[in-house]
Design a protein around this motif. Structure first.
Motif, PDB file in Angstrom:
ATOM      1  N   ALA A 163       0.936  -1.060   0.029  1.00 36.60           N
ATOM      2  CA  ALA A 163      -0.010   0.023   0.148  1.00 36.60           C
ATOM      3  C   ALA A 163       0.903   1.116  -0.326  1.00 36.60           C
ATOM      4  CB  ALA A 163      -0.957   0.226   1.203  1.00 36.60           C
ATOM      5  N   ASP A 164       2.067   1.151   0.356  1.00 35.64           N
ATOM      6  CA  ASP A 164       2.930   2.271   0.380  1.00 35.64           C
ATOM      7  C   ASP A 164       3.920   2.397  -0.746  1.00 35.64           C
ATOM      8  OD1 ASP A 164       5.017   4.143   1.029  1.00 35.64           O
ATOM      9  OD2 ASP A 164       5.174   3.747   3.029  1.00 35.64           O
ATOM     10  N   ALA A 165       3.740   3.492  -1.401  1.00 31.81           N
ATOM     11  CA  ALA A 165       4.408   3.470  -2.942  1.00 31.81           C
ATOM     12  C   ALA A 165       5.939   3.299  -2.694  1.00 31.81           C
ATOM     13  CB  ALA A 165       4.092   4.820  -3.548  1.00 31.81           C
ATOM     14  N   ARG A 166       6.433   3.812  -1.622  1.00 29.83           N
ATOM     15  CA  ARG A 166       7.748   3.699  -1.419  1.00 29.83           C
ATOM     16  C   ARG A 166       8.606   2.471  -1.438  1.00 29.83           C
ATOM     17  NH1 ARG A 166       7.793   7.577   4.069  1.00 29.83           N
ATOM     18  NH2 ARG A 166       6.047   6.335   4.052  1.00 29.83           N
ATOM     19  N   GLU A 167       7.544   1.388  -1.266  1.00 36.04           N
ATOM     20  CA  GLU A 167       8.071   0.145  -1.586  1.00 36.04           C
ATOM     21  C   GLU A 167       8.404  -0.430  -2.765  1.00 36.04           C
ATOM     22  OE1 GLU A 167       6.152  -3.281   0.441  1.00 36.04           O
ATOM     23  OE2 GLU A 167       5.237  -2.026   1.826  1.00 36.04           O
ATOM     24  N   ALA A 168       8.105   0.430  -3.755  1.00 32.00           N
ATOM     25  CA  ALA A 168       8.217   0.197  -5.162  1.00 32.00           C
ATOM     26  C   ALA A 168       9.659   0.816  -5.635  1.00 32.00           C
ATOM     27  CB  ALA A 168       7.165   0.605  -6.108  1.00 32.00           C
ATOM     28  N   GLY A 169       9.997   1.796  -4.589  1.00 34.00           N
ATOM     29  CA  GLY A 169      11.381   2.412  -5.427  1.00 34.00           C
ATOM     30  C   GLY A 169      11.037   3.402  -6.520  1.00 34.00           C
ATOM     31  N   GLY A 170      12.272   3.764  -7.223  1.00 35.69           N
ATOM     32  CA  GLY A 170      11.838   4.627  -8.349  1.00 35.69           C
ATOM     33  C   GLY A 170      11.580   4.082  -9.704  1.00 35.69           C
ATOM     34  N   LEU A 171      12.041   5.097 -10.599  1.00 33.63           N
ATOM     35  CA  LEU A 171      11.586   4.446 -12.116  1.00 33.63           C
ATOM     36  C   LEU A 171      12.599   3.522 -12.591  1.00 33.63           C
ATOM     37  CD1 LEU A 171       9.607   5.303 -14.438  1.00 33.63           C
ATOM     38  CD2 LEU A 171      11.385   7.242 -15.147  1.00 33.63           C
ATOM     39  N   ASP A 172      13.996   3.491 -12.094  1.00 34.17           N
ATOM     40  CA  ASP A 172      14.997   2.580 -12.539  1.00 34.17           C
ATOM     41  C   ASP A 172      14.562   1.340 -11.937  1.00 34.17           C
ATOM     42  OD1 ASP A 172      15.143   3.358  -9.879  1.00 34.17           O
ATOM     43  OD2 ASP A 172      17.438   3.273  -9.888  1.00 34.17           O
ATOM     44  N   GLU A 173      13.785   1.149 -10.975  1.00 34.75           N
ATOM     45  CA  GLU A 173      13.450  -0.244 -10.515  1.00 34.75           C
ATOM     46  C   GLU A 173      11.996  -0.664 -11.121  1.00 34.75           C
ATOM     47  OE1 GLU A 173      14.600  -0.899  -6.152  1.00 34.75           O
ATOM     48  OE2 GLU A 173      14.511   1.158  -6.379  1.00 34.75           O
ATOM     49  N   ILE A 174      11.356  -0.087 -11.831  1.00 32.30           N
ATOM     50  CA  ILE A 174      10.046  -0.338 -12.558  1.00 32.30           C
ATOM     51  C   ILE A 174       9.695  -1.790 -12.837  1.00 32.30           C
ATOM     52  CG2 ILE A 174      10.380   0.361 -14.947  1.00 32.30           C
ATOM     53  CD1 ILE A 174       7.526   1.898 -14.456  1.00 32.30           C
ATOM     54  N   ALA A 175      11.024  -2.421 -13.339  1.00 30.90           N
ATOM     55  CA  ALA A 175      10.755  -3.722 -13.767  1.00 30.90           C
ATOM     56  C   ALA A 175      10.472  -4.865 -12.743  1.00 30.90           C
ATOM     57  CB  ALA A 175      11.946  -4.179 -14.554  1.00 30.90           C
ATOM     58  N   ARG A 176      10.441  -4.185 -11.530  1.00 30.15           N
ATOM     59  CA  ARG A 176      10.058  -4.998 -10.259  1.00 30.15           C
ATOM     60  C   ARG A 176       8.524  -5.184 -10.402  1.00 30.15           C
ATOM     61  NH1 ARG A 176      12.458  -2.255  -5.375  1.00 30.15           N
ATOM     62  NH2 ARG A 176      10.862  -3.434  -4.346  1.00 30.15           N
ATOM     63  N   LEU A 177       7.929  -4.233 -10.856  1.00 30.65           N
ATOM     64  CA  LEU A 177       6.358  -4.219 -10.809  1.00 30.65           C
ATOM     65  C   LEU A 177       5.753  -5.084 -11.755  1.00 30.65           C
ATOM     66  CD1 LEU A 177       5.246  -0.449 -10.476  1.00 30.65           C
ATOM     67  CD2 LEU A 177       5.939  -2.063  -8.690  1.00 30.65           C
ATOM     68  N   PRO A 178       4.661  -5.999 -11.492  1.00 28.74           N
ATOM     69  CA  PRO A 178       3.966  -7.036 -12.754  1.00 28.74           C
ATOM     70  C   PRO A 178       3.417  -6.179 -14.002  1.00 28.74           C
ATOM     71  CG  PRO A 178       2.703  -6.659 -10.802  1.00 28.74           C
ATOM     72  CD  PRO A 178       3.914  -5.866 -10.275  1.00 28.74           C
ATOM     73  N   LEU A 179       3.493  -6.658 -14.924  1.00 32.13           N
ATOM     74  CA  LEU A 179       3.153  -6.336 -15.989  1.00 32.13           C
ATOM     75  C   LEU A 179       1.423  -6.138 -16.264  1.00 32.13           C
ATOM     76  CD1 LEU A 179       5.161  -8.350 -18.405  1.00 32.13           C
ATOM     77  CD2 LEU A 179       5.380  -5.976 -18.338  1.00 32.13           C
ATOM     78  N   THR A 180       0.583  -5.145 -16.755  1.00 35.65           N
ATOM     79  CA  THR A 180      -0.704  -5.353 -16.700  1.00 35.65           C
ATOM     80  C   THR A 180      -1.116  -5.558 -18.332  1.00 35.65           C
ATOM     81  OG1 THR A 180      -0.722  -3.259 -15.429  1.00 35.65           O
ATOM     82  CG2 THR A 180      -2.765  -3.677 -16.472  1.00 35.65           C
ATOM     83  N   GLU A 181      -2.160  -6.627 -18.380  1.00 38.35           N
ATOM     84  CA  GLU A 181      -2.674  -7.070 -19.533  1.00 38.35           C
ATOM     85  C   GLU A 181      -4.104  -6.689 -19.706  1.00 38.35           C
ATOM     86  OE1 GLU A 181      -1.151  -9.464 -21.448  1.00 38.35           O
ATOM     87  OE2 GLU A 181       0.245 -10.608 -20.141  1.00 38.35           O
ATOM     88  N   LYS A 182      -4.359  -6.317 -21.070  1.00 37.48           N
ATOM     89  CA  LYS A 182      -5.874  -5.815 -21.413  1.00 37.48           C
ATOM     90  C   LYS A 182      -6.798  -6.653 -20.791  1.00 37.48           C
ATOM     91  CE  LYS A 182      -8.751  -3.353 -23.823  1.00 37.48           C
ATOM     92  NZ  LYS A 182      -9.058  -2.074 -23.538  1.00 37.48           N
ATOM     93  N   HIS A 183      -6.669  -7.978 -20.635  1.00 35.88           N
ATOM     94  CA  HIS A 183      -7.720  -8.812 -20.074  1.00 35.88           C
ATOM     95  C   HIS A 183      -7.981  -8.786 -18.595  1.00 35.88           C
ATOM     96  CE1 HIS A 183      -4.998 -12.061 -18.370  1.00 35.88           C
ATOM     97  NE2 HIS A 183      -4.249 -11.759 -19.337  1.00 35.88           N
ATOM     98  N   GLU A 184      -7.031  -8.319 -17.960  1.00 39.09           N
ATOM     99  CA  GLU A 184      -7.222  -7.992 -16.549  1.00 39.09           C
ATOM    100  C   GLU A 184      -7.941  -6.934 -16.487  1.00 39.09           C
ATOM    101  OE1 GLU A 184      -3.502  -8.047 -14.099  1.00 39.09           O
ATOM    102  OE2 GLU A 184      -2.389  -7.963 -15.889  1.00 39.09           O
ATOM    103  N   LEU A 185      -7.953  -6.060 -17.052  1.00 40.11           N
ATOM    104  CA  LEU A 185      -8.568  -4.723 -17.280  1.00 40.11           C
ATOM    105  C   LEU A 185     -10.127  -5.136 -17.359  1.00 40.11           C
ATOM    106  CD1 LEU A 185      -6.642  -2.065 -19.127  1.00 40.11           C
ATOM    107  CD2 LEU A 185      -6.432  -2.777 -16.295  1.00 40.11           C
ATOM    108  N   ARG A 186     -10.412  -5.836 -18.382  1.00 38.81           N
ATOM    109  CA  ARG A 186     -11.673  -6.354 -18.906  1.00 38.81           C
ATOM    110  C   ARG A 186     -12.435  -7.245 -17.762  1.00 38.81           C
ATOM    111  NH1 ARG A 186     -12.793  -5.716 -24.231  1.00 38.81           N
ATOM    112  NH2 ARG A 186     -11.104  -5.452 -25.635  1.00 38.81           N
ATOM    113  N   ALA A 187     -11.634  -7.991 -17.163  1.00 38.93           N
ATOM    114  CA  ALA A 187     -12.103  -8.943 -16.093  1.00 38.93           C
ATOM    115  C   ALA A 187     -12.600  -8.153 -14.902  1.00 38.93           C
ATOM    116  CB  ALA A 187     -11.105 -10.041 -15.677  1.00 38.93           C
ATOM    117  N   SER A 188     -12.111  -6.894 -14.678  1.00 35.08           N
ATOM    118  CA  SER A 188     -12.509  -6.166 -13.570  1.00 35.08           C
ATOM    119  C   SER A 188     -13.580  -5.395 -13.770  1.00 35.08           C
ATOM    120  CB  SER A 188     -11.339  -5.444 -13.021  1.00 35.08           C
ATOM    121  OG  SER A 188     -11.147  -4.301 -13.680  1.00 35.08           O
ATOM    122  N   VAL A 189     -14.195  -5.430 -14.981  1.00 30.98           N
ATOM    123  CA  VAL A 189     -15.499  -4.607 -15.271  1.00 30.98           C
ATOM    124  C   VAL A 189     -16.530  -5.111 -14.596  1.00 30.98           C
ATOM    125  CG1 VAL A 189     -16.860  -3.911 -17.282  1.00 30.98           C
ATOM    126  CG2 VAL A 189     -14.498  -3.747 -17.384  1.00 30.98           C
TER     127      VAL A 189
END
Ligand code: ZN
Length: 431
Positions: A43-69
């Protein structure tokens, strides 16, 4: 340039600014988006670090967005803005499924127009010139791109999609310096004009700005368009969920610069493994985009399904943003005995046989699904007034094999026998 200070800023300085925006965006998203709170698991954005560490975050797929509708939330659970903050709702055209809704706040819309204006201005169009467009502003995100013409200061002549006579009349009578359309329609218009006794090469149009599908950057296809129009062709590219015309090609014609710099962060990944690729000249991969200053429905590490080639080295135009050229979309891709084949890449190779061929092709895969057994049937349309022979078919077959490592069965078909498009071309037909 719309804003030379921004567009020539050294890229490392841009990344430092983007880093601060990214941290803010992340905190905003975690505070408001149910989808990302669950997906990221903190819940705390500081856990993600900066832009140079963005690859640690999971990818977002279009089907995930659709599934949450849900009936109560037709946008999906990445929605962050309140009802009162949303000023525009676009629909995606639904070419890859049912339409989805793209909400925007006033600030989002303004950022879209700013980025799109940088992208289109890169082509060389300038205030005071006239531009004729063939996009339907209506329900689709492309409509927002039209707002960028006002921002640049162009005199915009909207004609809409599928009005060939009106478009050709507008070109003849109103003398626009530029035309904006899909590459398929630009090709179609060359023939349509000729049938009406018009020569587009003699028209006022000096720049043809293409977008909406891959192809405008294929050398063979581009040459066909440039010759037919007697004009310089540059392309632009965006993606509905992230923004319109995020990328725009400059007069150097060596890939599209990121016009939406500061609003969007771009990465390349290996489409098979999902791992991040180090940005460098010539690297190819799938484009992954992250909003940096979005409010209504921001996305983190969104998989675009666009396969691109990247350039990071300085461009002679002075813009410092990286450049890309679209190779093809995952949605169109076929796998022929383990080799990825993009229909637009087949068209590019076939296009090198001009003037013997018209530039129109159609893949007719025999099997269902993505995986195909060789040989892959390819119909190649001959140029007007020419007769092909076995030697030409064999030469095309051999060049496709050597360039794309794919076994094909090339069938030459007479001029005019493949369907033209007033919007986007279908390059694959299932039996
Ligand atoms: Zn440039």
């Amino acid at each position: 340039m719309i804003d030379p200070v921004v567009e020539t800023r050294p890229w490392d300085e841009q990344l430092a600014l983007d880093d601060a925006r990214y941290r803010e965006q992340l905190a905003y998203v975690l505070g408001r988006s149910a989808l990302y709170r669950e997906k990221l698991g903190f819940a705390d954005a500081r856990e993600a670090g900066g832009l140079d560490e963005i690859a640690r975050l999971p990818l977002t797929e279009k089907h995930e967005l659709r599934a949450s509708v849900t009936p109560g939330n037709p946008f999906g659970s990445h929605l962050c803005a309140t009802r009162g903050e949303i000023v525009r709702i676009y629909s995606t055209s639904g070419t890859t499924g049912t339409p989805s809704y793209i909400p925007l706040t006033a600030g989002d819309l303004d950022n879209w127009v700013t980025g799109s204006a940088s992208s289109y201005a890169a082509s060389g169009v300038a205030a005071g010139q006239r531009i004729v467009s063939s996009y339907n502003a209506g329900p689709f995100v492309a409509g927002a791109a039209l707002g960028s013409f006002d921002r640049i200061g162009l005199a915009h002549i909207p004609v809409g999609t599928g009005h060939t006579d009106r478009l050709l009349s507008a070109i003849e009578l109103l003398l626009p310096a530029a035309a904006v359309l899909t590459p398929s329609y630009a090709a179609y218009l060359i023939e349509a004009a000729a049938e009406r006794g018009l020569d587009l090469r003699a028209s006022s149009v000096e720049r043809v700005l293409v977008a909406g599908e891959p192809g405008g950057g294929e050398p063979g296809f581009r040459e066909l368009l440039e010759e037919g129009w007697g004009a310089k062709v540059t392309e632009a590219m965006g993606i509905g969920d992230i923004g319109v015309s995020l990328w725009g090609e400059c007069e150097e014609q060596h890939g599209m610069h990121l016009g939406a710099r500061g609003f969007v962060h771009a990465e390349l990944i290996d489409p098979e493994t999902g791992s991040a690729l180090e940005p460098a000249d010539g690297v190819t991969g799938e484009l992954v985009l992250t909003h940096l200053a979005h409010r209504a429905a921001p996305l983190l590490r969104f998989r675009t399904r666009d396969h691109v080639r990247l350039w990071t080295s300085p461009c002679a135009c002075g813009r410092t943003a990286p450049r890309v050229r679209c190779i093809g979309r995952t949605d169109d891709m076929l796998i022929v005995r383990g080799v990825n084949v993009f229909p637009s890449a087949v068209r590019e190779v076939v296009g090198t046989f001009a003037p013997a061929v018209s530039g129109n092709i159609l893949l007719r895969p025999a099997g269902d699904g993505v995986k195909q057994e060789p040989p892959l049937p390819v119909s190649v349309e001959l140029a007007r007034g020419t007769n092909g022979d076995d030697a030409l078919a064999e030469a095309i077959h051999d060049r496709l094999r050597s360039r794309l490592v794919v076994q094909t069965r090339v069938e030459l078909v007479p001029w005019g026998s493949l369907r033209r498009s007033e919007y986007k071309s279908k390059l694959v037909e299932r039996r």
